[in-house]
Design a protein around this motif. Structure first.
Motif, PDB file in Angstrom:
ATOM      1  N   SER A  28      -0.482  -0.519  -6.652  1.00 22.21           N
ATOM      2  CA  SER A  28      -0.909  -1.431  -7.728  1.00 22.21           C
ATOM      3  C   SER A  28      -0.005  -2.655  -7.812  1.00 22.21           C
ATOM      4  N   ALA A  29       1.299  -2.446  -7.666  1.00 20.86           N
ATOM      5  CA  ALA A  29       2.246  -3.568  -7.709  1.00 20.86           C
ATOM      6  C   ALA A  29       1.981  -4.520  -6.552  1.00 20.86           C
ATOM      7  N   LEU A  30       1.751  -3.986  -5.361  1.00 16.01           N
ATOM      8  CA  LEU A  30       1.478  -4.822  -4.200  1.00 16.01           C
ATOM      9  C   LEU A  30       0.208  -5.634  -4.425  1.00 16.01           C
ATOM     10  N   GLN A  31      -0.842  -4.992  -4.886  1.00 20.26           N
ATOM     11  CA  GLN A  31      -2.101  -5.690  -5.136  1.00 20.26           C
ATOM     12  C   GLN A  31      -1.940  -6.746  -6.226  1.00 20.26           C
ATOM     13  N   ARG A  32      -1.230  -6.420  -7.296  1.00 22.69           N
ATOM     14  CA  ARG A  32      -1.009  -7.371  -8.397  1.00 22.69           C
ATOM     15  C   ARG A  32      -0.215  -8.579  -7.926  1.00 22.69           C
ATOM     16  N   GLU A  33       0.882  -8.339  -7.220  1.00 22.17           N
ATOM     17  CA  GLU A  33       1.730  -9.441  -6.762  1.00 22.17           C
ATOM     18  C   GLU A  33       0.988 -10.376  -5.809  1.00 22.17           C
ATOM     19  N   VAL A  34       0.213  -9.810  -4.892  1.00 19.25           N
ATOM     20  CA  VAL A  34      -0.559 -10.642  -3.964  1.00 19.25           C
ATOM     21  C   VAL A  34      -1.602 -11.454  -4.724  1.00 19.25           C
ATOM     22  N   GLN A  35      -2.301 -10.824  -5.657  1.00 15.25           N
ATOM     23  CA  GLN A  35      -3.301 -11.528  -6.468  1.00 15.25           C
ATOM     24  C   GLN A  35      -2.645 -12.659  -7.257  1.00 15.25           C
ATOM     25  N   GLU A  36      -1.492 -12.399  -7.882  1.00 18.02           N
ATOM     26  CA  GLU A  36      -0.798 -13.417  -8.677  1.00 18.02           C
ATOM     27  C   GLU A  36      -0.299 -14.578  -7.827  1.00 18.02           C
ATOM     28  N   GLU A  37       0.182 -14.297  -6.617  1.00 16.24           N
ATOM     29  CA  GLU A  37       0.802 -15.342  -5.799  1.00 16.24           C
ATOM     30  C   GLU A  37      -0.193 -16.137  -4.959  1.00 16.24           C
ATOM     31  N   VAL A  38      -1.173 -15.454  -4.335  1.00 20.80           N
ATOM     32  CA  VAL A  38      -2.075 -16.155  -3.411  1.00 20.80           C
ATOM     33  C   VAL A  38      -3.564 -15.930  -3.685  1.00 20.80           C
ATOM     34  N   GLY A  39      -3.907 -15.162  -4.729  1.00 21.77           N
ATOM     35  CA  GLY A  39      -5.298 -14.990  -5.119  1.00 21.77           C
ATOM     36  C   GLY A  39      -6.128 -14.092  -4.218  1.00 21.77           C
ATOM     37  N   LEU A  40      -5.487 -13.337  -3.340  1.00 22.09           N
ATOM     38  CA  LEU A  40      -6.226 -12.448  -2.441  1.00 22.09           C
ATOM     39  C   LEU A  40      -6.280 -11.025  -2.989  1.00 22.09           C
ATOM     40  N   GLN A  41      -7.348 -10.331  -2.615  1.00 24.33           N
ATOM     41  CA  GLN A  41      -7.416  -8.895  -2.819  1.00 24.33           C
ATOM     42  C   GLN A  41      -7.049  -8.253  -1.490  1.00 24.33           C
ATOM     43  N   VAL A  42      -6.210  -7.227  -1.544  1.00 25.36           N
ATOM     44  CA  VAL A  42      -5.764  -6.570  -0.315  1.00 25.36           C
ATOM     45  C   VAL A  42      -5.886  -5.060  -0.442  1.00 25.36           C
ATOM     46  N   GLU A  43      -5.934  -4.427   0.721  1.00 23.55           N
ATOM     47  CA  GLU A  43      -5.895  -2.970   0.799  1.00 23.55           C
ATOM     48  C   GLU A  43      -4.551  -2.580   1.412  1.00 23.55           C
ATOM     49  N   PRO A  44      -3.676  -1.943   0.633  1.00 23.05           N
ATOM     50  CA  PRO A  44      -2.383  -1.517   1.185  1.00 23.05           C
ATOM     51  C   PRO A  44      -2.582  -0.488   2.291  1.00 23.05           C
ATOM     52  N   ALA A  45      -1.738  -0.585   3.314  1.00 23.29           N
ATOM     53  CA  ALA A  45      -1.787   0.368   4.424  1.00 23.29           C
ATOM     54  C   ALA A  45      -0.417   1.018   4.553  1.00 23.29           C
ATOM     55  N   GLU A  46       0.104   1.104   5.777  1.00 21.76           N
ATOM     56  CA  GLU A  46       1.329   1.857   6.009  1.00 21.76           C
ATOM     57  C   GLU A  46       2.597   1.070   5.672  1.00 21.76           C
ATOM     58  N   LEU A  47       3.624   1.836   5.384  1.00 21.73           N
ATOM     59  CA  LEU A  47       4.951   1.291   5.158  1.00 21.73           C
ATOM     60  C   LEU A  47       5.494   0.780   6.486  1.00 21.73           C
ATOM     61  N   VAL A  48       5.998  -0.461   6.499  1.00 21.00           N
ATOM     62  CA  VAL A  48       6.548  -1.060   7.713  1.00 21.00           C
ATOM     63  C   VAL A  48       8.057  -0.868   7.772  1.00 21.00           C
ATOM     64  N   ASP A  49       8.736  -1.126   6.643  1.00 24.93           N
ATOM     65  CA  ASP A  49      10.188  -1.030   6.617  1.00 24.93           C
ATOM     66  C   ASP A  49      10.671  -0.979   5.178  1.00 24.93           C
ATOM     67  N   ILE A  50      11.911  -0.532   5.016  1.00 25.57           N
ATOM     68  CA  ILE A  50      12.572  -0.492   3.713  1.00 25.57           C
ATOM     69  C   ILE A  50      13.935  -1.143   3.873  1.00 25.57           C
ATOM     70  N   TYR A  51      14.274  -2.030   2.952  1.00 22.97           N
ATOM     71  CA  TYR A  51      15.617  -2.600   2.915  1.00 22.97           C
ATOM     72  C   TYR A  51      16.293  -2.114   1.650  1.00 22.97           C
ATOM     73  N   GLU A  52      17.503  -1.683   1.789  1.00 22.81           N
ATOM     74  CA  GLU A  52      18.282  -1.209   0.646  1.00 22.81           C
ATOM     75  C   GLU A  52      19.598  -1.982   0.617  1.00 22.81           C
ATOM     76  N   HIS A  53      19.957  -2.451  -0.566  1.00 21.63           N
ATOM     77  CA  HIS A  53      21.211  -3.168  -0.762  1.00 21.63           C
ATOM     78  C   HIS A  53      21.937  -2.529  -1.933  1.00 21.63           C
ATOM     79  N   LEU A  54      23.177  -2.155  -1.726  1.00 21.31           N
ATOM     80  CA  LEU A  54      23.967  -1.471  -2.744  1.00 21.31           C
ATOM     81  C   LEU A  54      25.018  -2.378  -3.357  1.00 21.31           C
ATOM     82  N   ALA A  55      25.288  -2.185  -4.634  1.00 18.61           N
ATOM     83  CA  ALA A  55      26.381  -2.859  -5.350  1.00 18.61           C
ATOM     84  C   ALA A  55      26.332  -4.374  -5.179  1.00 18.61           C
ATOM     85  N   ILE A  56      25.185  -4.971  -5.495  1.00 22.23           N
ATOM     86  CA  ILE A  56      24.993  -6.406  -5.352  1.00 22.23           C
ATOM     87  C   ILE A  56      25.237  -7.101  -6.694  1.00 22.23           C
TER      88      ILE A  56
END
Length: 163
Positions: free
Chosen positions: A53-81
């Motif tokens: 839902s967050a992915l669909q909402r953010e894409v709609q808010e930023e570029v006006g597209l409807q999208v279908e989420p698929a697979e996870l590509v990557d994860i970035y984690e940053h600690l103590a920033i």
């Protein structure tokens, strides 16, 4: 009276939107973070909101597209920033566009463009975004490919200084 800073986990989701011609949608930011750089659409996940839902909402808010989420590509984690020592988790998901007519949000973006793979290495993108693009398009020659390393703060929303 000064209150103690509470560490927080901040989670964002980013859409790697690839069309039927294998082009990827990138947006040029007109506000920090990533001011002036090309990035994929995305943003924070609100409390109680699903990742999809967050992915669909953010894409709609930023570029006006409807999208279908698929697979996870990557994860970035940053600690103590930063001064709050925040913990960031950024989830990059592939997404299929269900609509193609772009309507950019001028409050956040100056443009949105579908790029072919061979043009990607010439673009000004943050290091984490470059890493994900290299994973999505391994056949492309990536001359400036390097892990985020000590400059990882520039991957985190709100921590990159204006150029």
């Amino acid at each position: 009276m000064q209150t103690a800073l509470q560490p927080a986990i901040k989670t964002s989701v980013v859409a790697c939107i690839i069309d039927s011609q294998s082009r990827i949608l990138l947006t040029r930011r007109s506000i920090p973070p990533f001011f002036g750089q090309w990035v994929m659409p995305g943003g924070k996940i609100d409390h109680g909101e699903s990742i999809a839902s967050a992915l669909q909402r953010e894409v709609q808010e930023e570029v006006g597209l409807q999208v279908e989420p698929a697979e996870l590509v990557d994860i970035y984690e940053h600690l103590a920033i930063g001064h709050k020592k925040d913990h960031y988790i950024i989830l990059y998901y592939r997404a299929r566009p269900l609509t193609l007519q772009l309507r950019i949000n001028p409050a956040e973006l100056s443009e949105a463009v579908w790029f072919e793979a061979d043009h990607l290495p010439t673009l000004d993108v943050p290091p984490g975004c470059r890493q994900v693009l290299a994973r999505l398009y391994p056949e492309v020659n990536w001359p400036r490919l390097q892990p985020p390393g000590d400059d990882a703060d520039c991957e985190i929303p709100g921590l990159c200084p204006l150029p």
